[in-house]
Scaffold this motif. Structure first.
Motif, PDB file in Angstrom:
ATOM      1  N   ILE A   1      40.092 -40.990  -5.849  1.00  0.00           N
ATOM      2  CA  ILE A   1      40.898 -40.511  -6.969  1.00  0.00           C
ATOM      3  C   ILE A   1      40.028 -40.422  -8.216  1.00  0.00           C
ATOM      4  O   ILE A   1      39.148 -41.251  -8.427  1.00  0.00           O
ATOM      5  CB  ILE A   1      42.117 -41.430  -7.210  1.00  0.00           C
ATOM      6  N   GLN A   2      40.290 -39.405  -9.022  1.00  0.00           N
ATOM      7  CA  GLN A   2      39.599 -39.222 -10.304  1.00  0.00           C
ATOM      8  C   GLN A   2      40.541 -39.645 -11.419  1.00  0.00           C
ATOM      9  O   GLN A   2      41.664 -39.159 -11.496  1.00  0.00           O
ATOM     10  CB  GLN A   2      39.200 -37.746 -10.475  1.00  0.00           C
ATOM     11  N   ALA A   3      40.100 -40.571 -12.275  1.00  0.00           N
ATOM     12  CA  ALA A   3      40.956 -41.079 -13.351  1.00  0.00           C
ATOM     13  C   ALA A   3      40.463 -40.594 -14.707  1.00  0.00           C
ATOM     14  O   ALA A   3      39.264 -40.565 -14.966  1.00  0.00           O
ATOM     15  CB  ALA A   3      40.985 -42.591 -13.326  1.00  0.00           C
ATOM     16  N   ASP A   4      41.409 -40.239 -15.573  1.00  0.00           N
ATOM     17  CA  ASP A   4      41.099 -39.917 -16.960  1.00  0.00           C
ATOM     18  C   ASP A   4      40.985 -41.189 -17.787  1.00  0.00           C
ATOM     19  O   ASP A   4      40.193 -41.275 -18.719  1.00  0.00           O
ATOM     20  CB  ASP A   4      42.193 -39.020 -17.562  1.00  0.00           C
ATOM     21  N   GLN A   5      41.810 -42.185 -17.431  1.00  0.00           N
ATOM     22  CA  GLN A   5      41.836 -43.459 -18.152  1.00  0.00           C
ATOM     23  C   GLN A   5      42.404 -44.522 -17.226  1.00  0.00           C
ATOM     24  O   GLN A   5      43.257 -44.242 -16.391  1.00  0.00           O
ATOM     25  CB  GLN A   5      42.716 -43.338 -19.400  1.00  0.00           C
TER      26      GLN A   5
ATOM     27  N   GLY B   1      55.153 -60.484 -24.466  1.00  0.00           N
ATOM     28  CA  GLY B   1      54.742 -59.477 -25.441  1.00  0.00           C
ATOM     29  C   GLY B   1      53.898 -58.380 -24.812  1.00  0.00           C
ATOM     30  O   GLY B   1      53.771 -58.268 -23.600  1.00  0.00           O
ATOM     31  N   PHE B   2      53.310 -57.562 -25.669  1.00  0.00           N
ATOM     32  CA  PHE B   2      52.496 -56.418 -25.254  1.00  0.00           C
ATOM     33  C   PHE B   2      51.063 -56.883 -25.041  1.00  0.00           C
ATOM     34  O   PHE B   2      50.408 -57.343 -25.978  1.00  0.00           O
ATOM     35  CB  PHE B   2      52.566 -55.332 -26.339  1.00  0.00           C
ATOM     36  N   ASN B   3      50.580 -56.814 -23.805  1.00  0.00           N
ATOM     37  CA  ASN B   3      49.230 -57.260 -23.446  1.00  0.00           C
ATOM     38  C   ASN B   3      48.576 -56.209 -22.557  1.00  0.00           C
ATOM     39  O   ASN B   3      48.511 -56.367 -21.337  1.00  0.00           O
ATOM     40  CB  ASN B   3      49.280 -58.600 -22.696  1.00  0.00           C
ATOM     41  N   ARG B   4      48.109 -55.135 -23.162  1.00  0.00           N
ATOM     42  CA  ARG B   4      47.499 -54.046 -22.395  1.00  0.00           C
ATOM     43  C   ARG B   4      46.072 -53.822 -22.870  1.00  0.00           C
ATOM     44  O   ARG B   4      45.803 -53.812 -24.057  1.00  0.00           O
ATOM     45  CB  ARG B   4      48.312 -52.768 -22.558  1.00  0.00           C
ATOM     46  N   VAL B   5      45.169 -53.632 -21.909  1.00  0.00           N
ATOM     47  CA  VAL B   5      43.743 -53.446 -22.181  1.00  0.00           C
ATOM     48  C   VAL B   5      43.322 -52.103 -21.602  1.00  0.00           C
ATOM     49  O   VAL B   5      43.617 -51.802 -20.441  1.00  0.00           O
ATOM     50  CB  VAL B   5      42.910 -54.569 -21.527  1.00  0.00           C
ATOM     51  N   THR B   6      42.621 -51.297 -22.396  1.00  0.00           N
ATOM     52  CA  THR B   6      42.035 -50.057 -21.904  1.00  0.00           C
ATOM     53  C   THR B   6      40.614 -50.354 -21.456  1.00  0.00           C
ATOM     54  O   THR B   6      39.815 -50.916 -22.207  1.00  0.00           O
ATOM     55  CB  THR B   6      42.034 -48.976 -22.997  1.00  0.00           C
ATOM     56  N   LEU B   7      40.305 -49.988 -20.213  1.00  0.00           N
ATOM     57  CA  LEU B   7      38.984 -50.250 -19.657  1.00  0.00           C
ATOM     58  C   LEU B   7      38.047 -49.077 -19.948  1.00  0.00           C
ATOM     59  O   LEU B   7      38.481 -47.936 -20.106  1.00  0.00           O
ATOM     60  CB  LEU B   7      39.075 -50.489 -18.152  1.00  0.00           C
ATOM     61  N   ASN B   8      36.752 -49.381 -19.997  1.00  0.00           N
ATOM     62  CA  ASN B   8      35.731 -48.364 -20.242  1.00  0.00           C
ATOM     63  C   ASN B   8      35.268 -47.770 -18.919  1.00  0.00           C
ATOM     64  O   ASN B   8      35.067 -48.497 -17.939  1.00  0.00           O
ATOM     65  CB  ASN B   8      34.533 -48.977 -20.970  1.00  0.00           C
TER      66      ASN B   8
ATOM     67  N   ALA C   1      49.672 -58.148 -13.200  1.00  0.00           N
ATOM     68  CA  ALA C   1      48.742 -57.216 -13.833  1.00  0.00           C
ATOM     69  C   ALA C   1      48.986 -55.861 -13.176  1.00  0.00           C
ATOM     70  O   ALA C   1      48.817 -55.714 -11.967  1.00  0.00           O
ATOM     71  CB  ALA C   1      47.297 -57.660 -13.616  1.00  0.00           C
ATOM     72  N   LYS C   2      49.409 -54.897 -13.974  1.00  0.00           N
ATOM     73  CA  LYS C   2      49.585 -53.546 -13.455  1.00  0.00           C
ATOM     74  C   LYS C   2      48.365 -52.739 -13.863  1.00  0.00           C
ATOM     75  O   LYS C   2      48.088 -52.587 -15.057  1.00  0.00           O
ATOM     76  CB  LYS C   2      50.851 -52.898 -14.029  1.00  0.00           C
ATOM     77  N   VAL C   3      47.643 -52.237 -12.882  1.00  0.00           N
ATOM     78  CA  VAL C   3      46.538 -51.332 -13.158  1.00  0.00           C
ATOM     79  C   VAL C   3      47.157 -49.946 -13.302  1.00  0.00           C
ATOM     80  O   VAL C   3      47.759 -49.425 -12.360  1.00  0.00           O
ATOM     81  CB  VAL C   3      45.481 -51.378 -12.031  1.00  0.00           C
ATOM     82  N   LEU C   4      47.055 -49.390 -14.506  1.00  0.00           N
ATOM     83  CA  LEU C   4      47.643 -48.087 -14.822  1.00  0.00           C
ATOM     84  C   LEU C   4      46.536 -47.042 -14.807  1.00  0.00           C
ATOM     85  O   LEU C   4      45.613 -47.093 -15.622  1.00  0.00           O
ATOM     86  CB  LEU C   4      48.328 -48.131 -16.183  1.00  0.00           C
ATOM     87  N   ILE C   5      46.634 -46.106 -13.884  1.00  0.00           N
ATOM     88  CA  ILE C   5      45.600 -45.091 -13.681  1.00  0.00           C
ATOM     89  C   ILE C   5      46.162 -43.746 -14.121  1.00  0.00           C
ATOM     90  O   ILE C   5      47.087 -43.216 -13.498  1.00  0.00           O
ATOM     91  CB  ILE C   5      45.181 -45.038 -12.200  1.00  0.00           C
TER      92      ILE C   5
END
Length: 169
Positions: A89-93, A106-113, A138-142
Motif C-alpha cells: 500500500i502507498q500512504a500519503d500520511q 483526550g486527544f493523543n494523535r501523532v503524525t509520523l514522518n 493505538a489506531k494506525v491511521l493510513i
C-alpha cells in the motif's frame, strides 16, 4: 435609564448568539480532525503483544501493516518511538491515535514522518493515568488516495512498581 438597560440587554443577547455561532463553526471544523471518516478497518489481533515486539496485521491478502513501540515497557509521560511499516500500500500520511479503552484520555494523535520504502517513524507520549494499569488502543491511521484505513492495536500500561496484569511477578 430604561433605554440604556434595554441596549445592554440586547448587547448581551447578541454576544451570546455570537458565542454560540462561533462554537458551532469550531465544532463543525474540528469534526473531521477528531473523528476522521474511516473507509476500511483492519481486525484487532488479540495475540498482538507490543511489549514483545512489532505486531503485524493484514488488511487483506496484499496489504500488511507492522506497528512497533519503543521502549517496549511502554512508559507513561516519557518519549515513545513509534514505527509503522507498510507492505502492499502507498500512504500519503500515517498517524497513530492513542485512546483509552475504558477512560477518555483526550486527544493523543501523532503524525509520523515518511522515512521512505514504506517506513514511517515518529515520537509520541502517553499522558499520565490515575489507574495502576490502563488498557489503550493505538489506531494506525493510513491516509491513501482511496481513503483512510484504520488498523487497531491494543496494549496495557502500568505504573512503575506495579506488575503487569496476567504476569507471574
Amino acid at each position: 435609564m430604561a433605554v440604556l438597560i434595554k441596549g445592554q440587554h440586547q448587547l448581551w443577547i447578541l454576544a451570546g448568539l455570537l458565542t454560540i455561532a462561533v462554537s458551532a463553526v469550531a465544532i463543525y471544523k474540528a469534526q473531521p480532525i477528531l473523528f476522521p471518516e474511516v473507509t476500511r478497518s483492519g481486525e484487532l489481533d488479540p495475540d498482538c503483544d507490543l511489549r514483545a515486539g512489532p505486531c503485524v496485521s493484514q488488511l487483506n491478502d496484499a496489504v500488511r501493516v507492522s506497528f512497533a513501540i519503543e521502549p517496549r515497557e511502554i512508559p507513561l509521560v516519557k518519549p515513545l518511538h513509534l514505527q509503522v511499516s507498510l507492505e502492499g500500500i502507498q500512504a500519503d500520511q500515517v498517524q497513530v491515535d492513542f485512546t483509552g479503552v475504558d477512560m477518555n484520555m483526550g486527544f493523543n494523535r501523532v503524525t509520523l514522518n515518511d522515512a521512505g520504502a514504506g517506513e514511517f517513524k515518529g515520537d509520541g507520549m502517553l499522558p499520565v493515568c490515575v489507574w495502576d494499569a490502563m488498557e489503550w488502543e493505538a489506531k494506525v491511521l493510513i491516509s491513501t488516495g482511496q481513503g483512510l484505513i484504520s488498523m487497531p492495536y491494543r496494549f496495557i500500561t502500568v505504573r512503575p512498581g506495579i506488575p503487569l496484569p496476567g504476569s507471574e511477578d
